[in-house]
Design an enzyme around this catalytic site. Structure first.
Site, PDB file in Angstrom:
ATOM      1  N   THR A 139      11.393  12.537   1.481  1.00 58.45           N
ATOM      2  CA  THR A 139       9.956  12.256   1.458  1.00 58.45           C
ATOM      3  C   THR A 139       9.446  11.932   2.866  1.00 58.45           C
ATOM      4  OG1 THR A 139      10.232   9.895   0.965  1.00 58.45           O
ATOM      5  CG2 THR A 139      10.115  11.418  -0.902  1.00 58.45           C
ATOM      6  N   HIS A 155     -24.054  -0.083 -16.643  1.00 57.92           N
ATOM      7  CA  HIS A 155     -25.083  -0.589 -17.548  1.00 57.92           C
ATOM      8  C   HIS A 155     -26.074  -1.503 -16.826  1.00 57.92           C
ATOM      9  CE1 HIS A 155     -23.019   1.031 -21.024  1.00 57.92           C
ATOM     10  NE2 HIS A 155     -21.891   0.469 -20.616  1.00 57.92           N
ATOM     11  N   LYS A 192       5.940  12.369  -1.391  1.00 57.74           N
ATOM     12  CA  LYS A 192       5.409  11.282  -0.565  1.00 57.74           C
ATOM     13  C   LYS A 192       3.950  11.070  -0.942  1.00 57.74           C
ATOM     14  CE  LYS A 192       6.883   8.623   2.870  1.00 57.74           C
ATOM     15  NZ  LYS A 192       8.104   7.817   2.723  1.00 57.74           N
TER      16      LYS A 192
END
Length: 296
Positions: free
Chosen positions: A57, A251, A12
């Site tokens: 799950t 940057h 899960k």
């Protein structure tokens, strides 16, 4: 040609859990996302559609909530260990459990809130995009690996950074520089020597080491800074044996103001978000045992 089943796991992903602890009139918030993945004697689910070995799950999701209520959630590494051991110990077909937790970091809006009236002890603010992370692997034979970490830690040095002497070819346009802004979004992961640790104190100290090394290194490249950060952690924290860093270069380009009759002595920059340089590296204690389980 023979067709066979290779390595497999299931679980899960990203069970969201928010737990509020009411300590008298003072509240504490824990906000985590938990992902579990189980593997073991589950071939028949793939090969024959037999689900007898498969723990649903949904059950894994419910386990997160139930154990949070029964045991609380303090350090995310300890909660991940609790879950991983539960899955392996309670299910004979589960031979290995991987639990990953990501924590949103809520801080109090008001300093010294504990001394304020009861109605003012429950206000929080999210501490930016930074997240605390961990991954725990636990095997049926008792082997355990704990990896702590953080992601989206934004750092910037406004000077003290250079980049020159790099390789050039016919497509190179970048000019060397001896004074630039160095900014990065940091993802760091560090492996513990054992699963027995004060994870809260360790996390705070490792984070401090990373920041101090970034600030204190006169950088000749982001690679140079990355190594200095990992080295500082290993030389300072003996409970850590390996550091993995991924640094996304944010940057900053100097803006040309000459069309407006203005100079620009490293003061006005354009901050670009993409494309970006991505610098990755591992710094490790060469005497430490190799990681038994994959980090991912």
């Amino acid at each position: 040609m023979a067709v066979v089943l290779g390595p497999n796991r299931y679980g899960k992903a990203e069970t969201r859990l928010v737990r509020v602890v009411r300590d008298g009139g003072v509240h504490h918030v824990k906000d985590v996302s938990v992902s579990s993945a189980l593997s073991g004697a589950m071939e028949d689910a793939h090969l024959a559609g037999d689900n007898a070995a498969v723990l649903p799950t949904d059950t894994q999701r419910n386990t997160v909530y139930a154990l949070a209520r029964k045991h609380g959630v303090d350090q995310i590494e300890d909660f991940a260990l609790l879950l991983a051991r539960h899955y392996v110990d309670s299910q004979p077909t589960v031979h290995h459990a991987r639990v990953e937790i990501e924590e949103c970091l809520w801080g109090r809006i008001r300093d010294g809130e504990e001394s304020r009236p009861p109605g003012e002890r429950h206000s929080f603010v999210l501490s930016g995009p930074e997240r605390r992370t961990c991954v725990v692997h636990h095997d049926r034979d008792g082997s355990t690996t704990v990896t702590s970490g953080l992601r989206d830690l934004a750092v910037l040095n406004s000077t003290g950074s250079e980049f020159f002497g790099f390789a050039r070819d016919e497509y190179t346009t970048l000019a060397p520089t001896h004074d630039r802004v160095l900014a990065a979004a940091v993802r760091a992961r560090w492996r513990h020597v054992s699963g027995d640790c004060d994870f809260g104190a360790s996390y705070s100290e490792v984070r401090r080491c990373l920041l101090e090394a970034f600030a204190g290194t006169h950088s000749l490249s982001l690679q140079h800074t990355l190594y200095a950060m990992g080295r500082r952690v290993l030389e300072t924290r003996r409970e850590i044996c390996e550091v993995r860093l991924a640094m996304r270069n944010k940057h900053h380009f100097l803006v040309d103001l000459t069309p407006f009759g203005l100079d620009n002595p490293n003061e006005v920059f354009y901050a670009a978000d993409r494309p970006y340089g991505l610098i990755e590296g591992v710094v490790l204690d060469d005497d430490a045992p190799a990681a038994r389980f994959a980090w991912e």
